[in-house]
Design a protein around this motif. Structure first.
Motif, PDB file in Angstrom:
ATOM      1  N   THR A 298       3.789   0.605   2.704  1.00 33.59           N
ATOM      2  CA  THR A 298       3.640  -0.491   3.671  1.00 33.59           C
ATOM      3  C   THR A 298       3.608  -1.812   2.929  1.00 33.59           C
ATOM      4  N   VAL A 299       4.413  -2.775   3.372  1.00 31.51           N
ATOM      5  CA  VAL A 299       4.418  -4.116   2.788  1.00 31.51           C
ATOM      6  C   VAL A 299       3.308  -4.941   3.443  1.00 31.51           C
ATOM      7  N   LEU A 300       2.438  -5.534   2.602  1.00 33.52           N
ATOM      8  CA  LEU A 300       1.300  -6.295   3.114  1.00 33.52           C
ATOM      9  C   LEU A 300       1.472  -7.796   2.985  1.00 33.52           C
ATOM     10  N   ASP A 301       1.993  -8.246   1.861  1.00 29.11           N
ATOM     11  CA  ASP A 301       2.022  -9.674   1.573  1.00 29.11           C
ATOM     12  C   ASP A 301       3.117  -9.955   0.557  1.00 29.11           C
TER      13      ASP A 301
ATOM     14  N   ILE B  47       6.414  -1.599 -10.587  1.00 27.01           N
ATOM     15  CA  ILE B  47       5.062  -2.132 -10.749  1.00 27.01           C
ATOM     16  C   ILE B  47       4.958  -2.855 -12.084  1.00 27.01           C
ATOM     17  N   PRO B  48       4.583  -4.149 -12.079  1.00 25.50           N
ATOM     18  CA  PRO B  48       4.484  -4.888 -13.341  1.00 25.50           C
ATOM     19  C   PRO B  48       3.386  -4.320 -14.231  1.00 25.50           C
ATOM     20  N   GLU B  49       3.563  -4.483 -15.529  1.00 23.31           N
ATOM     21  CA  GLU B  49       2.546  -4.026 -16.473  1.00 23.31           C
ATOM     22  C   GLU B  49       1.261  -4.809 -16.247  1.00 23.31           C
ATOM     23  N   GLY B  50       0.155  -4.093 -16.162  1.00 22.84           N
ATOM     24  CA  GLY B  50      -1.143  -4.727 -15.965  1.00 22.84           C
ATOM     25  C   GLY B  50      -1.485  -5.023 -14.523  1.00 22.84           C
ATOM     26  N   ALA B  51      -0.627  -4.631 -13.589  1.00 21.51           N
ATOM     27  CA  ALA B  51      -0.911  -4.893 -12.172  1.00 21.51           C
ATOM     28  C   ALA B  51      -2.156  -4.132 -11.728  1.00 21.51           C
ATOM     29  N   VAL B  52      -2.974  -4.767 -10.897  1.00 20.91           N
ATOM     30  CA  VAL B  52      -4.206  -4.145 -10.383  1.00 20.91           C
ATOM     31  C   VAL B  52      -3.835  -3.038  -9.401  1.00 20.91           C
ATOM     32  N   ARG B  53      -4.552  -1.908  -9.500  1.00 19.16           N
ATOM     33  CA  ARG B  53      -4.329  -0.798  -8.564  1.00 19.16           C
ATOM     34  C   ARG B  53      -5.671  -0.412  -7.952  1.00 19.16           C
ATOM     35  N   GLU B  54      -5.812  -0.625  -6.675  1.00 19.65           N
ATOM     36  CA  GLU B  54      -7.043  -0.287  -5.967  1.00 19.65           C
ATOM     37  C   GLU B  54      -6.787   0.947  -5.097  1.00 19.65           C
ATOM     38  N   GLU B  55      -7.554   2.002  -5.341  1.00 19.41           N
ATOM     39  CA  GLU B  55      -7.351   3.251  -4.599  1.00 19.41           C
ATOM     40  C   GLU B  55      -8.484   3.481  -3.609  1.00 19.41           C
ATOM     41  N   ARG B  56      -8.109   3.914  -2.415  1.00 19.42           N
ATOM     42  CA  ARG B  56      -9.091   4.247  -1.388  1.00 19.42           C
ATOM     43  C   ARG B  56      -8.496   5.287  -0.465  1.00 19.42           C
TER      44      ARG B  56
ATOM     45  N   GLU C 132       0.869  -1.179   0.000  1.00 19.02           N
ATOM     46  CA  GLU C 132       0.000   0.000   0.000  1.00 19.02           C
ATOM     47  C   GLU C 132       0.899   1.220   0.000  1.00 19.02           C
ATOM     48  N   VAL C 133       0.587   2.181  -0.862  1.00 17.88           N
ATOM     49  CA  VAL C 133       1.437   3.346  -1.013  1.00 17.88           C
ATOM     50  C   VAL C 133       0.580   4.568  -1.279  1.00 17.88           C
ATOM     51  N   SER C 134       1.031   5.704  -0.799  1.00 17.85           N
ATOM     52  CA  SER C 134       0.323   6.954  -1.051  1.00 17.85           C
ATOM     53  C   SER C 134       0.254   7.201  -2.560  1.00 17.85           C
ATOM     54  N   ALA C 135      -0.899   7.665  -3.024  1.00 18.32           N
ATOM     55  CA  ALA C 135      -1.077   7.895  -4.461  1.00 18.32           C
ATOM     56  C   ALA C 135      -0.048   8.867  -5.011  1.00 18.32           C
ATOM     57  N   SER C 136       0.355   9.847  -4.203  1.00 23.81           N
ATOM     58  CA  SER C 136       1.328  10.838  -4.664  1.00 23.81           C
ATOM     59  C   SER C 136       2.717  10.235  -4.850  1.00 23.81           C
ATOM     60  N   ALA C 137       2.971   9.063  -4.247  1.00 20.80           N
ATOM     61  CA  ALA C 137       4.294   8.439  -4.336  1.00 20.80           C
ATOM     62  C   ALA C 137       4.373   7.373  -5.426  1.00 20.80           C
ATOM     63  N   ILE C 138       3.276   7.123  -6.101  1.00 22.96           N
ATOM     64  CA  ILE C 138       3.263   6.099  -7.149  1.00 22.96           C
ATOM     65  C   ILE C 138       4.343   6.333  -8.207  1.00 22.96           C
ATOM     66  N   PRO C 139       4.568   7.584  -8.666  1.00 27.38           N
ATOM     67  CA  PRO C 139       5.628   7.780  -9.679  1.00 27.38           C
ATOM     68  C   PRO C 139       7.007   7.324  -9.212  1.00 27.38           C
ATOM     69  N   LEU C 140       7.236   7.296  -7.894  1.00 27.59           N
ATOM     70  CA  LEU C 140       8.543   6.910  -7.376  1.00 27.59           C
ATOM     71  C   LEU C 140       8.784   5.405  -7.460  1.00 27.59           C
ATOM     72  N   ILE C 141       7.719   4.621  -7.562  1.00 22.79           N
ATOM     73  CA  ILE C 141       7.872   3.163  -7.631  1.00 22.79           C
ATOM     74  C   ILE C 141       7.320   2.602  -8.942  1.00 22.79           C
TER      75      ILE C 141
ATOM     76  N   GLY D 292      -6.919   8.018  -1.013  1.00 24.41           N
ATOM     77  CA  GLY D 292      -5.575   8.478  -1.366  1.00 24.41           C
ATOM     78  C   GLY D 292      -4.487   7.446  -1.216  1.00 24.41           C
ATOM     79  N   ILE D 293      -4.869   6.194  -0.868  1.00 25.13           N
ATOM     80  CA  ILE D 293      -3.900   5.100  -0.727  1.00 25.13           C
ATOM     81  C   ILE D 293      -4.161   4.070  -1.824  1.00 25.13           C
ATOM     82  N   ILE D 294      -3.108   3.627  -2.473  1.00 23.42           N
ATOM     83  CA  ILE D 294      -3.242   2.657  -3.559  1.00 23.42           C
ATOM     84  C   ILE D 294      -2.628   1.327  -3.130  1.00 23.42           C
ATOM     85  N   ARG D 295      -3.407   0.263  -3.346  1.00 26.93           N
ATOM     86  CA  ARG D 295      -2.898  -1.089  -3.113  1.00 26.93           C
ATOM     87  C   ARG D 295      -2.556  -1.698  -4.473  1.00 26.93           C
TER      88      ARG D 295
END
Length: 324
Positions: free
Chosen positions: A301-304, A264-273, A251-260, A275-278
């Protein structure tokens, strides 16, 4: 006797004067002969133009010319030594300028760029740094960019890129495996404070990325490179996945997505809630998460899977214990 050039037309003379002024401003001192040769004019024409500049300027608030409103030159040097030195400039002084602090910051950045292999010709950068220093509103602070642990490695890679020869080095992978590699160096890139070499790996027969602080016993060989930058297509992203990569849910803040984004693999699912993206990131080894989490402390945050969480938690505890 040398043939005297024809007098310039009024339009040509204006263009000549407009070009001559910044030319002289960029030089502390220049001879009449050198300037005349540069512009392709007779030396006497050049002297006439300099005399005209010395009675040119911009009137002050009273619309009358005062001594400080005109260009001025070092007349003794000009008349006795045929040297041109501007001692007072106008017009340009009213233009916005970098502050001393801004100029110092830019000069520091340019010094940093001289370490890049693609900037092997550093004369142009040195000239630009000198112009920044002269053009600032005040003298910039004297500074120098400190050498880093990778400077020697960068210098060796730069020389290899220029010479077009292969590199050999011991490389410690993210899995803790050490292997001897032979690489055609193609590009150097930096992410934050880390430097990476991208090149054709002859052991893997593919494009690979190597972090410079994991390189040891680096030598430039005498063997010419097999592949040049135009021969192979480098991936747009710095980090490319392999079938052996492991997926980690974070889980990562939406504003930090460009940093990672590169992880992120192509086609990976992104669930936002809220302002946090899983989503998922790929890593060569769970231990590779340590640097990623450290750079995004409180944001990622590392979840799994549980093994990944244990690696990160153990690393965090070890860091805390050092301060207890």
């Amino acid at each position: 006797m040398a043939e005297r050039r024809k007098p310039m037309q009024a339009q040509d003379k204006l263009a000549f004067l407009l070009a001559l002024v910044p030319y002289l401003m960029d030089r502390d001192r220049v001879s009449v002969a050198e300037a005349a040769e540069h512009f392709g004019v007779d030396q006497e024409q050049l002297r006439d133009a300099v005399r005209l500049i010395a009675v040119s300027g911009i009137p002050g608030e009273t619309n009358a010319y005062q001594p400080g409103d005109l260009f001025d030159i070092a007349w003794d040097d000009f008349e006795e030594n045929d040297q041109i030195v501007l001692t007072h400039q106008v017009a340009i002084d009213d233009s916005p300028r970098f502050s001393a602090r801004e100029a110092a910051a830019l000069i520091a950045g340019l010094q940093y760029l001289t370490a890049l292999p693609e900037n092997a010709d550093r004369d142009a950068i040195g000239s630009l740094m000198a112009k920044l220093a002269r053009g600032a509103s005040a003298a910039p602070s004297q500074l120098a960019v400190a050498r880093s642990e990778t400077d020697e490695t960068l210098a060796t890679i730069r020389d290899a890129v220029i010479a077009g020869v292969q590199l050999e080095f011991d490389y410690l992978s993210s899995r803790g495996e050490r292997e001897r590699r032979r690489v055609d160096p193609l590009r150097i890139e930096s992410v934050d404070q880390d430097w990476y070499l991208r090149g054709w790996d002859h052991l893997r027969t593919a494009i690979r990325t190597f972090r410079l602080d994991r390189i040891d016993d680096l030598v430039a060989t005498e063997e010419a490179i097999t592949y040049r930058p135009g021969d192979v297509k480098l991936p747009e992203t710095l980090f490319t996945g392999t079938p052996e990569d492991q997926l980690v849910t974070v889980e990562v803040s939406a504003s930090a997505i460009p940093l990672i984004e590169d992880y992120i693999p192509e086609g990976a699912v992104r669930e936002e809630r809220d302002g946090i993206i899983r989503t998922s990131v790929r890593v060569a080894h769970f231990h590779g998460l340590k640097r990623l989490v450290a750079g995004l402390s409180g944001v990622l945050t590392v979840l799994d899977p549980p093994e990944a969480r244990q690696v990160v938690a153990g690393w965090a505890r070890a860091g805390v214990e050092r301060y207890l």
